[in-house]
Write a protein that holds these residues in place. Structure first.
Motif, PDB file in Angstrom:
ATOM      1  N   LEU A 171       0.813  -1.214   0.000  1.00 29.46           N
ATOM      2  CA  LEU A 171       0.000   0.000   0.000  1.00 29.46           C
ATOM      3  C   LEU A 171       0.848   1.266   0.000  1.00 29.46           C
ATOM      4  O   LEU A 171       0.382   2.335  -0.425  1.00 29.46           O
ATOM      5  CB  LEU A 171      -0.917   0.026   1.227  1.00 29.46           C
ATOM      6  N   ALA A 172       2.081   1.167   0.459  1.00 32.00           N
ATOM      7  CA  ALA A 172       2.926   2.351   0.646  1.00 32.00           C
ATOM      8  C   ALA A 172       3.081   3.215  -0.605  1.00 32.00           C
ATOM      9  O   ALA A 172       3.102   4.450  -0.499  1.00 32.00           O
ATOM     10  CB  ALA A 172       4.287   1.930   1.187  1.00 32.00           C
ATOM     11  N   PRO A 173       3.191   2.649  -1.814  1.00 29.50           N
ATOM     12  CA  PRO A 173       3.439   3.498  -2.984  1.00 29.50           C
ATOM     13  C   PRO A 173       2.278   4.401  -3.390  1.00 29.50           C
ATOM     14  O   PRO A 173       2.466   5.268  -4.254  1.00 29.50           O
ATOM     15  CB  PRO A 173       3.724   2.472  -4.093  1.00 29.50           C
ATOM     16  N   TYR A 174       1.094   4.220  -2.808  1.00 28.75           N
ATOM     17  CA  TYR A 174      -0.074   4.952  -3.291  1.00 28.75           C
ATOM     18  C   TYR A 174      -0.262   6.314  -2.630  1.00 28.75           C
ATOM     19  O   TYR A 174      -1.236   7.011  -2.915  1.00 28.75           O
ATOM     20  CB  TYR A 174      -1.324   4.083  -3.161  1.00 28.75           C
ATOM     21  N   GLY A 175       0.655   6.710  -1.762  1.00 26.25           N
ATOM     22  CA  GLY A 175       0.613   8.044  -1.181  1.00 26.25           C
ATOM     23  C   GLY A 175      -0.620   8.315  -0.351  1.00 26.25           C
ATOM     24  O   GLY A 175      -1.209   9.398  -0.410  1.00 26.25           O
ATOM     25  N   LEU A 176      -1.037   7.340   0.458  1.00 20.62           N
ATOM     26  CA  LEU A 176      -2.272   7.475   1.237  1.00 20.62           C
ATOM     27  C   LEU A 176      -2.129   8.526   2.340  1.00 20.62           C
ATOM     28  O   LEU A 176      -1.031   8.829   2.812  1.00 20.62           O
ATOM     29  CB  LEU A 176      -2.659   6.136   1.857  1.00 20.62           C
ATOM     30  N   ALA A 177      -3.277   9.052   2.765  1.00 24.83           N
ATOM     31  CA  ALA A 177      -3.287  10.034   3.843  1.00 24.83           C
ATOM     32  C   ALA A 177      -2.847   9.406   5.159  1.00 24.83           C
ATOM     33  O   ALA A 177      -2.126  10.030   5.944  1.00 24.83           O
ATOM     34  CB  ALA A 177      -4.680  10.636   3.995  1.00 24.83           C
ATOM     35  N   TYR A 178      -3.300   8.175   5.400  1.00 27.22           N
ATOM     36  CA  TYR A 178      -2.960   7.521   6.667  1.00 27.22           C
ATOM     37  C   TYR A 178      -3.273   6.038   6.604  1.00 27.22           C
ATOM     38  O   TYR A 178      -4.038   5.579   5.749  1.00 27.22           O
ATOM     39  CB  TYR A 178      -3.721   8.156   7.840  1.00 27.22           C
ATOM     40  N   LEU A 179      -2.691   5.315   7.544  1.00 27.93           N
ATOM     41  CA  LEU A 179      -3.066   3.944   7.867  1.00 27.93           C
ATOM     42  C   LEU A 179      -3.624   3.963   9.278  1.00 27.93           C
ATOM     43  O   LEU A 179      -3.022   4.546  10.187  1.00 27.93           O
ATOM     44  CB  LEU A 179      -1.852   3.018   7.787  1.00 27.93           C
ATOM     45  N   HIS A 180      -4.796   3.347   9.460  1.00 28.98           N
ATOM     46  CA  HIS A 180      -5.493   3.348  10.749  1.00 28.98           C
ATOM     47  C   HIS A 180      -5.415   1.932  11.310  1.00 28.98           C
ATOM     48  O   HIS A 180      -6.031   1.013  10.764  1.00 28.98           O
ATOM     49  CB  HIS A 180      -6.938   3.779  10.508  1.00 28.98           C
ATOM     50  N   VAL A 181      -4.657   1.753  12.384  1.00 28.90           N
ATOM     51  CA  VAL A 181      -4.417   0.431  12.951  1.00 28.90           C
ATOM     52  C   VAL A 181      -5.234   0.261  14.229  1.00 28.90           C
ATOM     53  O   VAL A 181      -5.022   0.964  15.222  1.00 28.90           O
ATOM     54  CB  VAL A 181      -2.922   0.220  13.273  1.00 28.90           C
ATOM     55  N   THR A 182      -6.185  -0.667  14.189  1.00 26.81           N
ATOM     56  CA  THR A 182      -6.917  -1.047  15.392  1.00 26.81           C
ATOM     57  C   THR A 182      -6.121  -2.158  16.074  1.00 26.81           C
ATOM     58  O   THR A 182      -5.987  -3.259  15.542  1.00 26.81           O
ATOM     59  CB  THR A 182      -8.327  -1.537  15.048  1.00 26.81           C
ATOM     60  N   GLU A 183      -5.586  -1.861  17.238  1.00 27.77           N
ATOM     61  CA  GLU A 183      -4.634  -2.764  17.878  1.00 27.77           C
ATOM     62  C   GLU A 183      -5.370  -3.786  18.748  1.00 27.77           C
ATOM     63  O   GLU A 183      -5.500  -3.647  19.959  1.00 27.77           O
ATOM     64  CB  GLU A 183      -3.635  -1.964  18.712  1.00 27.77           C
ATOM     65  N   VAL A 184      -5.876  -4.829  18.093  1.00 23.04           N
ATOM     66  CA  VAL A 184      -6.574  -5.898  18.797  1.00 23.04           C
ATOM     67  C   VAL A 184      -5.691  -7.126  18.973  1.00 23.04           C
ATOM     68  O   VAL A 184      -6.062  -8.050  19.698  1.00 23.04           O
ATOM     69  CB  VAL A 184      -7.864  -6.296  18.048  1.00 23.04           C
ATOM     70  N   GLY A 185      -4.548  -7.138  18.318  1.00 23.16           N
ATOM     71  CA  GLY A 185      -3.638  -8.280  18.397  1.00 23.16           C
ATOM     72  C   GLY A 185      -2.327  -7.889  19.064  1.00 23.16           C
ATOM     73  O   GLY A 185      -2.291  -7.036  19.963  1.00 23.16           O
ATOM     74  N   ASP A 186      -1.246  -8.484  18.598  1.00 26.08           N
ATOM     75  CA  ASP A 186       0.080  -8.284  19.173  1.00 26.08           C
ATOM     76  C   ASP A 186       0.569  -6.864  18.880  1.00 26.08           C
ATOM     77  O   ASP A 186       0.699  -6.478  17.712  1.00 26.08           O
ATOM     78  CB  ASP A 186       1.038  -9.310  18.564  1.00 26.08           C
ATOM     79  N   PRO A 187       0.890  -6.064  19.926  1.00 20.15           N
ATOM     80  CA  PRO A 187       1.391  -4.710  19.670  1.00 20.15           C
ATOM     81  C   PRO A 187       2.671  -4.689  18.840  1.00 20.15           C
ATOM     82  O   PRO A 187       2.957  -3.682  18.178  1.00 20.15           O
ATOM     83  CB  PRO A 187       1.635  -4.158  21.078  1.00 20.15           C
ATOM     84  N   ALA A 188       3.422  -5.786  18.858  1.00 17.58           N
ATOM     85  CA  ALA A 188       4.651  -5.827  18.067  1.00 17.58           C
ATOM     86  C   ALA A 188       4.364  -5.715  16.571  1.00 17.58           C
ATOM     87  O   ALA A 188       5.199  -5.219  15.803  1.00 17.58           O
ATOM     88  CB  ALA A 188       5.418  -7.116  18.354  1.00 17.58           C
ATOM     89  N   ILE A 189       3.163  -6.155  16.153  1.00 14.51           N
ATOM     90  CA  ILE A 189       2.798  -6.028  14.739  1.00 14.51           C
ATOM     91  C   ILE A 189       2.611  -4.556  14.382  1.00 14.51           C
ATOM     92  O   ILE A 189       3.029  -4.103  13.315  1.00 14.51           O
ATOM     93  CB  ILE A 189       1.534  -6.841  14.425  1.00 14.51           C
ATOM     94  N   THR A 190       2.004  -3.795  15.296  1.00 15.55           N
ATOM     95  CA  THR A 190       1.867  -2.355  15.069  1.00 15.55           C
ATOM     96  C   THR A 190       3.233  -1.718  14.894  1.00 15.55           C
ATOM     97  O   THR A 190       3.444  -0.883  13.997  1.00 15.55           O
ATOM     98  CB  THR A 190       1.135  -1.689  16.241  1.00 15.55           C
ATOM     99  N   ASP A 191       4.172  -2.100  15.742  1.00 16.15           N
ATOM    100  CA  ASP A 191       5.507  -1.526  15.667  1.00 16.15           C
ATOM    101  C   ASP A 191       6.191  -1.886  14.346  1.00 16.15           C
ATOM    102  O   ASP A 191       6.902  -1.059  13.757  1.00 16.15           O
ATOM    103  CB  ASP A 191       6.348  -1.998  16.848  1.00 16.15           C
ATOM    104  N   ARG A 192       5.968  -3.106  13.867  1.00 11.28           N
ATOM    105  CA  ARG A 192       6.549  -3.502  12.577  1.00 11.28           C
ATOM    106  C   ARG A 192       5.913  -2.703  11.440  1.00 11.28           C
ATOM    107  O   ARG A 192       6.611  -2.218  10.525  1.00 11.28           O
ATOM    108  CB  ARG A 192       6.349  -5.004  12.367  1.00 11.28           C
ATOM    109  N   ILE A 193       4.596  -2.558  11.485  1.00 14.95           N
ATOM    110  CA  ILE A 193       3.904  -1.752  10.483  1.00 14.95           C
ATOM    111  C   ILE A 193       4.444  -0.323  10.499  1.00 14.95           C
ATOM    112  O   ILE A 193       4.685   0.285   9.452  1.00 14.95           O
ATOM    113  CB  ILE A 193       2.387  -1.767  10.742  1.00 14.95           C
ATOM    114  N   ARG A 194       4.635   0.206  11.682  1.00 11.43           N
ATOM    115  CA  ARG A 194       5.123   1.576  11.827  1.00 11.43           C
ATOM    116  C   ARG A 194       6.472   1.758  11.127  1.00 11.43           C
ATOM    117  O   ARG A 194       6.698   2.779  10.457  1.00 11.43           O
ATOM    118  CB  ARG A 194       5.247   1.917  13.304  1.00 11.43           C
ATOM    119  N   ARG A 195       7.336   0.798  11.252  1.00 13.84           N
ATOM    120  CA  ARG A 195       8.657   0.904  10.613  1.00 13.84           C
ATOM    121  C   ARG A 195       8.546   0.960   9.096  1.00 13.84           C
ATOM    122  O   ARG A 195       9.354   1.610   8.433  1.00 13.84           O
ATOM    123  CB  ARG A 195       9.545  -0.264  11.029  1.00 13.84           C
ATOM    124  N   ASP A 196       7.568   0.256   8.549  1.00 16.89           N
ATOM    125  CA  ASP A 196       7.444   0.139   7.096  1.00 16.89           C
ATOM    126  C   ASP A 196       6.546   1.202   6.465  1.00 16.89           C
ATOM    127  O   ASP A 196       6.540   1.344   5.241  1.00 16.89           O
ATOM    128  CB  ASP A 196       6.881  -1.244   6.728  1.00 16.89           C
TER     129      ASP A 196
END
Length: 356
Positions: free
Chosen positions: A253-278
């Protein structure tokens, strides 16, 4: 410099005055024909102090409906009705995105004028039920989308995004979370396809990416947000390896220049952190399930730790139309009434008292 809740933040085309976002919440108060009302306009205008409002889920097509009394954005009458809402929010200085939500298998023939089956990646029932107003009805086994159907549904999302802009919305959020159609394609239990849209992670993210590309091409990526709930099990969903899945999706999704990614953190917070890096753009975090009385603390920590650029809450804004001022001043919160979450009149909708 460390970000705080009341710093400005750039999200898409907008410089927002603070970092407290109103998350989407189904309220089931639309009239027949999927039409929002003057009461809807009052409800959202009351909450225009949110940095950004993301509306309740709005069906992009007749077959996209998943619940009774939910609004659409696929007819001229619906566009005109929403225009009154966006005008009211803008008059109060607010920014508002429409959440485009195709429910997929989370639907029922009683919702559709033609009485047909809901549509989904595969003919796999959710195991859940629809509240019909008269009682509970089992979700049926949905009809599997053909390749032509998939192309049609992508076109429906695109048309709804254009309709949102015509209705005065500042952008749209694609609902890829909570077990609805886009996440059904991502899931390994709802999606049992053996073609280019099923099987491997690369194939299961294809529909999400194609919808995003089409909508971004239609209205501009900087007017598009995308919501995910990695590892979420709502509506019967399973995801065998959510970190691998959402790492791949985020990069796609990164190449499409989106306004934002909205992460509902219902699972492992480490996944949010990985998403954040990318993720190269703004990230809005919804810290699902955290006690509302600790909202300010959780939000400030997420910003301080660099896990998010803004923080979204639902119930907090439901009962507190001036939630940002309550957090700013340390005031107490109103108590929300679960009996009035879905359906009804102004009670539990527009009658929550502001400060003073």
């Amino acid at each position: 410099m460390t970000n705080n809740l009341f710093d400005t933040v750039r999200i898409g085309r907008h410089e927002l005055p603070h970092r407290l976002v109103m998350a989407p919440m189904t309220r089931s108060r639309a009239e027949d024909g999927g039409l929002v009302t003057e009461l809807t306009a009052e409800y959202y205008a009351q909450r225009a102090g949110a940095a950004l409002i993301v509306t309740e889920g709005v069906q992009p097509s007749m077959r996209g409906q998943g619940y009774i009394q939910t609004p659409g954005l696929h007819t001229d009458e619906q566009i005109a009705a929403w225009r009154k809402v966006t005008d009211a929010v803008h008059a109060e200085g607010g920014v508002i995105f429409a959440q485009l939500m195709h429910a997929g298998r989370i639907g029922h023939p009683t919702l559709y004028p033609d009485g047909g089956l809901p549509e989904a990646p595969s003919a796999v029932a959710s195991g859940g039920q629809l509240f019909s107003g008269a009682g509970m009805l089992d979700h049926p086994e949905p009809r599997e989308l053909s390749l032509d159907d998939i192309a049609r549904v992508i076109d429906e999302f695109t048309a709804a995004a254009r309709n949102a802009v015509e209705a005065g919305f500042d952008g749209v959020e694609l609902h890829g979370a909570n077990g609805y159609l886009i996440q059904q394609f991502l899931s390994d239990n709802a999606n049992r396809r053996t073609d280019a849209y099923g099987g491997s992670v690369e194939n299961r993210i294809r529909f999400a990416v194609e919808v995003t590309q089409a909508v971004s091409d239609a209205i501009g990526g900087d007017r598009v947000g995308f919501r995910v709930s990695p590892g979420g099990t709502f509506n019967g969903i399973t995801e065998e390896n959510p970190e691998e899945l959402y790492t791949a999706l985020t990069k796609a999704l990164a190449p499409y220049g989106l306004a934002y990614l909205h992460v509902t953190e219902v699972g492992d917070p480490a996944i949010t952190d990985r998403i954040r890096r990318d993720w190269p753009a703004a990230l809005i975090l919804n810290p699902a399930g955290k006690p509302l009385e600790e909202a300010a603390e959780h939000a400030e920590r997420a910003l301080r730790d660099g896990r998010a650029d803004a923080v979204a809450y639902g119930r907090l804004w439901l009962a507190n139309p001036d939630a940002h001022e309550r957090i700013r001043t340390g005031a107490s919160f109103n108590t929300d009434d679960p009996d009035t979450y879905y359906g009804g009149d102004h009670r539990g909708y527009t009658d929550y008292a502001p400060l003073g």
